[in-house]
Design an enzyme around this catalytic site. Structure first.
Site, PDB file in Angstrom:
ATOM      1  N   CYS A  22      -2.329   9.217   2.339  1.00 33.82           N
ATOM      2  CA  CYS A  22      -1.969   8.619   1.042  1.00 33.82           C
ATOM      3  C   CYS A  22      -3.006   9.026   0.000  1.00 33.82           C
ATOM      4  CB  CYS A  22      -1.896   7.109   1.169  1.00 33.82           C
ATOM      5  SG  CYS A  22      -3.327   6.398   1.964  1.00 33.82           S
ATOM      6  N   GLU A  35       0.881  -1.181   0.000  1.00 35.23           N
ATOM      7  CA  GLU A  35       0.000   0.000   0.000  1.00 35.23           C
ATOM      8  C   GLU A  35       0.911   1.220   0.000  1.00 35.23           C
ATOM      9  OE1 GLU A  35      -3.156  -0.079  -0.271  1.00 35.23           O
ATOM     10  OE2 GLU A  35      -3.822  -2.029   0.446  1.00 35.23           O
TER      11      GLU A  35
HETATM   12  P1  NAD Z   1       8.109   5.234   4.785  1.00 38.14           P
HETATM   13  O1  NAD Z   1       8.191   4.532   3.480  1.00 38.14           O
HETATM   14  O2  NAD Z   1       9.205   6.151   5.154  1.00 38.14           O
HETATM   15  O3  NAD Z   1       8.012   4.153   5.977  1.00 38.14           O
HETATM   16  C1  NAD Z   1       6.947   3.237   6.071  1.00 38.14           C
HETATM   17  C2  NAD Z   1       7.359   2.060   6.946  1.00 38.14           C
HETATM   18  O4  NAD Z   1       8.302   1.259   6.227  1.00 38.14           O
HETATM   19  C3  NAD Z   1       8.055   2.452   8.254  1.00 38.14           C
HETATM   20  O5  NAD Z   1       7.593   1.610   9.296  1.00 38.14           O
HETATM   21  C4  NAD Z   1       9.509   2.187   7.951  1.00 38.14           C
HETATM   22  O6  NAD Z   1      10.287   1.939   9.084  1.00 38.14           O
HETATM   23  C5  NAD Z   1       9.386   0.938   7.075  1.00 38.14           C
HETATM   24  N1  NAD Z   1      10.554   0.625   6.249  1.00 38.14           N
HETATM   25  C6  NAD Z   1      11.308   1.475   5.529  1.00 38.14           C
HETATM   26  N2  NAD Z   1      12.295   0.795   4.896  1.00 38.14           N
HETATM   27  C7  NAD Z   1      12.140  -0.506   5.214  1.00 38.14           C
HETATM   28  C8  NAD Z   1      12.855  -1.697   4.881  1.00 38.14           C
HETATM   29  N3  NAD Z   1      13.914  -1.685   4.091  1.00 38.14           N
HETATM   30  N4  NAD Z   1      12.402  -2.864   5.375  1.00 38.14           N
HETATM   31  C9  NAD Z   1      11.316  -2.898   6.166  1.00 38.14           C
HETATM   32  N5  NAD Z   1      10.619  -1.805   6.543  1.00 38.14           N
HETATM   33  C10 NAD Z   1      11.023  -0.620   6.065  1.00 38.14           C
HETATM   34  O7  NAD Z   1       6.701   5.984   4.800  1.00 38.14           O
HETATM   35  P2  NAD Z   1       6.149   7.091   5.806  1.00 38.14           P
HETATM   36  O8  NAD Z   1       6.883   8.368   5.614  1.00 38.14           O
HETATM   37  O9  NAD Z   1       6.037   6.529   7.189  1.00 38.14           O
HETATM   38  O10 NAD Z   1       4.638   7.256   5.260  1.00 38.14           O
HETATM   39  C11 NAD Z   1       4.283   8.052   4.183  1.00 38.14           C
HETATM   40  C12 NAD Z   1       4.123   7.235   2.923  1.00 38.14           C
HETATM   41  O11 NAD Z   1       3.221   6.155   3.123  1.00 38.14           O
HETATM   42  C13 NAD Z   1       3.506   8.051   1.791  1.00 38.14           C
HETATM   43  O12 NAD Z   1       4.164   7.741   0.599  1.00 38.14           O
HETATM   44  C14 NAD Z   1       2.060   7.577   1.758  1.00 38.14           C
HETATM   45  O13 NAD Z   1       1.411   7.767   0.527  1.00 38.14           O
HETATM   46  C15 NAD Z   1       2.235   6.141   2.101  1.00 38.14           C
HETATM   47  N6  NAD Z   1       0.980   5.568   2.602  1.00 38.14           N
HETATM   48  C16 NAD Z   1       0.273   4.748   1.773  1.00 38.14           C
HETATM   49  C17 NAD Z   1      -0.945   4.238   2.200  1.00 38.14           C
HETATM   50  C18 NAD Z   1      -1.762   3.354   1.291  1.00 38.14           C
HETATM   51  O14 NAD Z   1      -2.629   2.673   1.810  1.00 38.14           O
HETATM   52  N7  NAD Z   1      -1.530   3.323  -0.009  1.00 38.14           N
HETATM   53  C19 NAD Z   1      -1.422   4.550   3.479  1.00 38.14           C
HETATM   54  C20 NAD Z   1      -0.662   5.374   4.304  1.00 38.14           C
HETATM   55  C21 NAD Z   1       0.541   5.876   3.857  1.00 38.14           C
END
Ligand code: NAD
Length: 505
Positions: A295, A261
């Site tokens: 998002c 997502e």
């Molecule tokens: P992010 O990508 O920085 O982090 C998201 C999660 O991924 C965190 O828990 C982070 O620690 C983890 N992560 C990062 N690298 C990883 C790896 N290599 N292995 C495992 N886990 C890892 O995102 P953010 O800044 O927390 O959130 C914002 C983003 O999330 C935006 O792009 C938004 O659109 C998206 N988002 C999407 C949805 C959806 O349903 N499509 C919903 C909410 C947020």
């Protein structure tokens, strides 16, 4: 200390690791959680190291052996109690979400309500995990499909929905018979710890701890251990496209399932026949709500040229009167961005806007107050600008003009992401065109409703670089289970399929 922290069982220093009880002194680095409202620390968290991760995964794996054999309606009854616990703590948990993430209180409480709603949905689902039965081509044979629990699954969540996204996964996974390990965002760890406290009470009372487990740690360390762990058949990950690419790659390498997502670049089209009094708040809420950190936030607005000037003027006026400030105050509509990095990203994007010839119609600056507040911003843009292809997680709205609906739909679809989309129109034909196979290419397509604020009853997710995942309602549960096709022969013979003869005489 704020009362809601105490009420939720949080202290100054908290363990970030829980598997059948809290690990008292996890071995990872200490993490401080700051409120984006005033940039002051709220609490400290002891994060997991590799050993702590191994312990959590062992518990999730062992508990799966027993949890999968608990009848699904009984699992549903336990999830019902989870919903009740969330109901009881809706107010303090909503307050904590607002304080740690920065969204306004009605949205903080609304997020807890989503968690309650998905728990209710999952309770009903626990009696409806149906498989199909088929007619066999062979005589005296019966064929059917059944759905079994999948295993210990990994749930990785983003900062912007620190409770609801976990619940969308966890409540469904629990009734499906999976155990889970949750790795929350390091920007909102206290929300996760508070939720884990609520889970623990319910699971202890039902003598089934070890179903919901928590591991706070960096994506690059604990996250990597989780996504590369061969014992985890499903990783459900919510976050940026950048993160999704890494997780998709790691999970594909070990041929397991990833439910992704990821980022959106959502658009609203406003037709000349739209009811402007409906469209205007729809656009404003979509673009400014949660300070543009959903998002599904509206990032691009396509206005028919006959209404563009009037609509833009009204929108600019509305933007200039949006009350910003403490998200816990009743009248606040705009809270802060999550941190300094997010403010920098917004300012960098606006630099690029100027360099590409975009015109900032309102906003564009950081507010002069404590915390990470920015002005909601409207930019008059062109579709050939590179920056409009990107998801900047901030309240920037790019406005474009168009001449006909086909052109607007083509521009809307002309980005790499495919999460949410809307049209405002009173025309039946326009609405149907937008919803047709040649209309919006997004996972979510709305008419006379903005792009944000999905209901849990539908499957939620998006296409293209948004990752293709679907979670929450509809039949999303199937991703959390394994399908088994069973054929039973109750004849005294062995008729082979496709009429094959295998004669041993
Ligand atoms: P992010 O990508 O920085 O982090 C998201 C999660 O991924 C965190 O828990 C982070 O620690 C983890 N992560 C990062 N690298 C990883 C790896 N290599 N292995 C495992 N886990 C890892 O995102 P953010 O800044 O927390 O959130 C914002 C983003 O999330 C935006 O792009 C938004 O659109 C998206 N988002 C999407 C949805 C959806 O349903 N499509 C919903 C909410 C947020």
């Amino acid at each position: 200390m704020r009362d809601f922290l105490k009420e939720l069982g949080l202290s100054g220093v908290n363990s970030g690791v829980c598997a059948k009880g809290w690990v008292e002194r996890p071995g990872g680095d200490e993490l401080t959680s700051y409120s984006p409202v005033d940039a002051e620390p709220i609490g400290k968290i002891l994060q997991a190291n590799e050993e702590d991760y191994a312990r959590v995964m062992d518990v999730a794996t062992e508990t799966f052996d027993t949890w999968r054999m608990v009848p699904a309606p009984r699992r549903g009854e336990i999830v019902r109690q989870m919903g009740e616990e969330l109901r009881k703590y809706k107010r303090p948990l909503g307050q904590l979400i607002s304080w740690e993430m920065g969204k306004v209180l009605s949205e903080g409480e609304g997020e807890v309500q989503e968690a309650i709603d998905i728990a209710d949905f999952a309770v009903g689902l626990s009696r409806q995990l149906y498989g199909l039965s088929m007619h066999s081509e062979r005589p005296q044979h019966r064929m059917y499909e059944q759905w079994h629990p999948l295993g210990p699954i990994g749930i990785i969540t983003a900062f912007n929905f620190p409770v609801a996204v976990w619940a969308w996964n966890a409540m469904i996974a629990a009734v499906c018979g999976d155990t889970m390990v949750w790795k929350p965002s390091s920007k909102t760890p206290l929300c996760a710890i508070a939720v884990q406290h609520l889970c623990n009470r319910v699971m202890k009372a039902n003598d089934c701890e070890g179903v919901f487990n928590l591991v706070v740690g960096r994506g690059s360390s604990v996250g990597e251990l989780l996504i590369n762990d061969g014992r985890v058949p499903l990783i459900s990950a919510t976050g940026s496209c950048h993160m999704g690419r890494r997780i998709g790659e790691a999970v594909a390498k070990r041929l397991s399932r990833a439910l992704l997502e990821l980022g959106g670049n959502n658009a609203i089209i406003v037709e000349p026949d739209a009811n402007m009094d409906v469209a205007l708040p729809g656009v404003a809420f979509g673009a400014v709500g949660t300070a543009g950190q959903r998002c599904t936030s509206t990032r691009r607005l396509f206005l028919h040229k006959s209404i563009a000037e009037e609509f833009t003027n009204r929108l600019v006026k509305a933007y200039e009167s949006i009350p910003a400030g403490d998200p816990l105050e009743k009248d606040t509509l705009l809270g802060p961005l999550i941190d300094q990095g997010a403010v920098d990203d917004m300012m960098d994007a606006l630099k690029q806007v100027r360099a590409e010839g975009g015109e900032i119609l309102t906003g564009g600056k950081r507010m002069e107050r404590k915390g990470f507040f920015v002005e909601p911003t409207i930019v008059k843009a062109r579709p050939d600008m590179k920056i409009v292809q990107e998801e900047t997680f901030a309240p920037i709205l790019y406005v474009f003009e168009y001449e006909n609906l086909d052109e607007a739909i083509a521009m809307q679809n002309g980005v790499r992401q495919g999460l949410s989309s809307s049209i405002f129109t009173d025309s039946f034909m326009g609405a149907e065109k937008f919803l047709s196979a040649s209309g919006s290419d997004c996972g979510i397509a709305n008419v006379n409703i903005g792009t944000s604020g999905a209901e849990i009853g539908g499957a939620f997710g998006g296409e293209k670089e948004t990752g293709g995942g679907r979670e929450a309602g509809s039949d999303s549960w199937k991703l959390y289970m394994r399908r088994q096709t069973c054929t039973l022969n109750w004849s005294p013979e062995l008729p082979l399929a496709q009429g094959v003869k295998f004669d041993l005489d």
